[in-house]
Scaffold this motif. Sequence first.
Motif, PDB file in Angstrom:
ATOM      1  N   THR A  61      43.899  57.324  39.222  1.00 13.55           N
ATOM      2  CA  THR A  61      44.882  57.999  38.365  1.00 13.55           C
ATOM      3  C   THR A  61      45.565  59.196  39.009  1.00 13.55           C
ATOM      4  OG1 THR A  61      45.259  58.950  36.167  1.00 13.55           O
ATOM      5  CG2 THR A  61      43.198  59.555  37.260  1.00 13.55           C
ATOM      6  N   PRO A  62      46.849  59.364  38.708  1.00 12.02           N
ATOM      7  CA  PRO A  62      47.511  60.625  39.045  1.00 12.02           C
ATOM      8  C   PRO A  62      47.086  61.730  38.080  1.00 12.02           C
ATOM      9  CG  PRO A  62      49.143  58.946  38.397  1.00 12.02           C
ATOM     10  CD  PRO A  62      47.788  58.448  38.025  1.00 12.02           C
ATOM     11  N   GLU A  63      47.483  62.934  38.429  1.00 16.71           N
ATOM     12  CA  GLU A  63      47.361  64.069  37.497  1.00 16.71           C
ATOM     13  C   GLU A  63      48.761  64.423  37.026  1.00 16.71           C
ATOM     14  OE1 GLU A  63      44.502  67.349  38.176  1.00 16.71           O
ATOM     15  OE2 GLU A  63      46.296  68.569  38.453  1.00 16.71           O
ATOM     16  N   TYR A  64      48.967  64.403  35.725  1.00 10.27           N
ATOM     17  CA  TYR A  64      50.235  64.825  35.129  1.00 10.27           C
ATOM     18  C   TYR A  64      49.963  66.060  34.266  1.00 10.27           C
ATOM     19  CZ  TYR A  64      52.921  60.519  36.215  1.00 10.27           C
ATOM     20  OH  TYR A  64      53.589  59.491  36.827  1.00 10.27           O
ATOM     21  N   ASN A  65      50.574  67.171  34.624  1.00 12.28           N
ATOM     22  CA  ASN A  65      50.422  68.391  33.826  1.00 12.28           C
ATOM     23  C   ASN A  65      48.954  68.693  33.532  1.00 12.28           C
ATOM     24  OD1 ASN A  65      53.240  68.882  33.735  1.00 12.28           O
ATOM     25  ND2 ASN A  65      53.421  67.213  32.260  1.00 12.28           N
ATOM     26  N   GLY A  95      46.851  54.503  36.950  1.00 13.36           N
ATOM     27  CA  GLY A  95      47.372  55.330  35.864  1.00 13.36           C
ATOM     28  C   GLY A  95      48.863  55.584  35.920  1.00 13.36           C
ATOM     29  N   SER A  96      49.505  55.239  37.022  1.00  6.24           N
ATOM     30  CA  SER A  96      50.937  55.490  37.197  1.00  6.24           C
ATOM     31  C   SER A  96      51.739  54.213  36.984  1.00  6.24           C
ATOM     32  CB  SER A  96      51.199  55.988  38.619  1.00  6.24           C
ATOM     33  OG  SER A  96      52.586  56.082  38.863  1.00  6.24           O
ATOM     34  N   LEU A  97      52.905  54.346  36.349  1.00  7.88           N
ATOM     35  CA  LEU A  97      53.818  53.203  36.191  1.00  7.88           C
ATOM     36  C   LEU A  97      54.877  53.181  37.292  1.00  7.88           C
ATOM     37  CD1 LEU A  97      54.440  53.273  32.312  1.00  7.88           C
ATOM     38  CD2 LEU A  97      52.576  52.199  33.591  1.00  7.88           C
ATOM     39  N   SER A  98      54.864  54.168  38.163  1.00  7.94           N
ATOM     40  CA  SER A  98      55.911  54.283  39.187  1.00  7.94           C
ATOM     41  C   SER A  98      55.838  53.152  40.212  1.00  7.94           C
ATOM     42  CB  SER A  98      55.767  55.623  39.906  1.00  7.94           C
ATOM     43  OG  SER A  98      56.543  55.635  41.069  1.00  7.94           O
ATOM     44  N   GLU A  99      57.019  52.635  40.584  1.00  6.88           N
ATOM     45  CA  GLU A  99      57.078  51.611  41.640  1.00  6.88           C
ATOM     46  C   GLU A  99      56.607  52.198  42.969  1.00  6.88           C
ATOM     47  OE1 GLU A  99      57.701  48.531  41.231  1.00  6.88           O
ATOM     48  OE2 GLU A  99      58.482  48.554  39.178  1.00  6.88           O
TER      49      GLU A  99
HETATM   50  C1  FNR Z   1      53.155  65.726  38.402  1.00  7.87           C
HETATM   51  N1  FNR Z   1      52.460  66.054  39.557  1.00  7.87           N
HETATM   52  C2  FNR Z   1      51.308  66.801  39.463  1.00  7.87           C
HETATM   53  N2  FNR Z   1      50.457  66.932  40.531  1.00  7.87           N
HETATM   54  C3  FNR Z   1      49.277  67.599  40.403  1.00  7.87           C
HETATM   55  O1  FNR Z   1      48.521  67.684  41.349  1.00  7.87           O
HETATM   56  N3  FNR Z   1      48.947  68.193  39.223  1.00  7.87           N
HETATM   57  C4  FNR Z   1      49.737  68.111  38.121  1.00  7.87           C
HETATM   58  O2  FNR Z   1      49.381  68.618  37.071  1.00  7.87           O
HETATM   59  C5  FNR Z   1      50.953  67.397  38.227  1.00  7.87           C
HETATM   60  N4  FNR Z   1      51.799  67.270  37.157  1.00  7.87           N
HETATM   61  C6  FNR Z   1      52.808  66.351  37.191  1.00  7.87           C
HETATM   62  C7  FNR Z   1      53.476  66.015  36.020  1.00  7.87           C
HETATM   63  C8  FNR Z   1      54.436  65.023  36.033  1.00  7.87           C
HETATM   64  C9  FNR Z   1      55.109  64.617  34.746  1.00  7.87           C
HETATM   65  C10 FNR Z   1      54.780  64.405  37.247  1.00  7.87           C
HETATM   66  C11 FNR Z   1      55.836  63.310  37.271  1.00  7.87           C
HETATM   67  C12 FNR Z   1      54.162  64.746  38.403  1.00  7.87           C
HETATM   68  C13 FNR Z   1      52.877  65.502  40.847  1.00  7.87           C
HETATM   69  C14 FNR Z   1      52.165  64.188  41.079  1.00  7.87           C
HETATM   70  O3  FNR Z   1      50.885  64.416  41.638  1.00  7.87           O
HETATM   71  C15 FNR Z   1      52.979  63.298  42.005  1.00  7.87           C
HETATM   72  O4  FNR Z   1      54.237  63.015  41.419  1.00  7.87           O
HETATM   73  C16 FNR Z   1      52.256  61.997  42.299  1.00  7.87           C
HETATM   74  O5  FNR Z   1      53.028  61.240  43.235  1.00  7.87           O
HETATM   75  C17 FNR Z   1      52.048  61.188  41.017  1.00  7.87           C
HETATM   76  O6  FNR Z   1      51.255  60.058  41.288  1.00  7.87           O
HETATM   77  P1  FNR Z   1      51.928  58.609  41.403  1.00  7.87           P
HETATM   78  O7  FNR Z   1      52.758  58.361  40.186  1.00  7.87           O
HETATM   79  O8  FNR Z   1      52.800  58.634  42.661  1.00  7.87           O
HETATM   80  O9  FNR Z   1      50.756  57.680  41.545  1.00  7.87           O
END
Ligand code: FNR
Length: 191
Positions: A76-80, A11-15
């Motif tokens: 997937t990460p969690e964003y917001n 789910g993440s586009l991050s390198e």
């Molecule tokens: C986050 N992060 C985050 N972490 C979490 O546990 N709950 C959340 O709601 C959020 N919200 C959030 C929003 C945005 C826009 C970012 C960029 C980050 C932190 C997040 O878990 C962390 O950056 C991870 O490293 C993201 O996963 P990837 O991209 O490294 O796979």
Amino acid sequence: MTTHEVGYFVGSLSEESINRTLSKSLVRLAPPSMHLTEIPIRDLPLYNRDLDGAFPAEATALKDAIASVQAVLFVTPEYNRSIPGALKNAIDWASRPWGQNSLARKPSAVIGASPGAIGTAVAQQHLKSILSFCNSPQMNAVEAYIQFKPGLFTPDGEVTDESTEVFLRDYLEEFSSFIARVLTVLPPEEA
Ligand code: FNR
């Protein structure tokens, strides 16, 4: 023994994505009954229903990739407190055009990593709700909320902690069994 083809989404586009690192671990730890291949989402344009009659090549490739596998796994990460827009965008493309939902009857599972203690639990609930609407049979248990601590994984996905490795192996075994059960009652040719 049957080997199921499973497509996975990161789910993440991050390198430097920790979820991509987690996906590397899952590829390493997958049982012989499961073959994992990434379904990329990076180059998809934003979904626009005006294009339902003429899907862009990237979206057609996405739907073809889903059609070619027997199950899908979301890392997937969690964003917001939800899933990243890039992942939702991919699901929106996959679900369309109307009547050609690529996720319908496709077994799925969800996993995610966060530095935070709840390990993407809220995002996963959102994703499970979306997948329910898309009529994807989902593995309910094992749930996998991974708190990503420094050093827990090497950059190429080696797990440094034995209990985490055992947990991930068990998660994948359970998913493999779940896929077999779903395909028994929902053979792809009847889907
Ligand atoms: C986050 N992060 C985050 N972490 C979490 O546990 N709950 C959340 O709601 C959020 N919200 C959030 C929003 C945005 C826009 C970012 C960029 C980050 C932190 C997040 O878990 C962390 O950056 C991870 O490293 C993201 O996963 P990837 O991209 O490294 O796979």
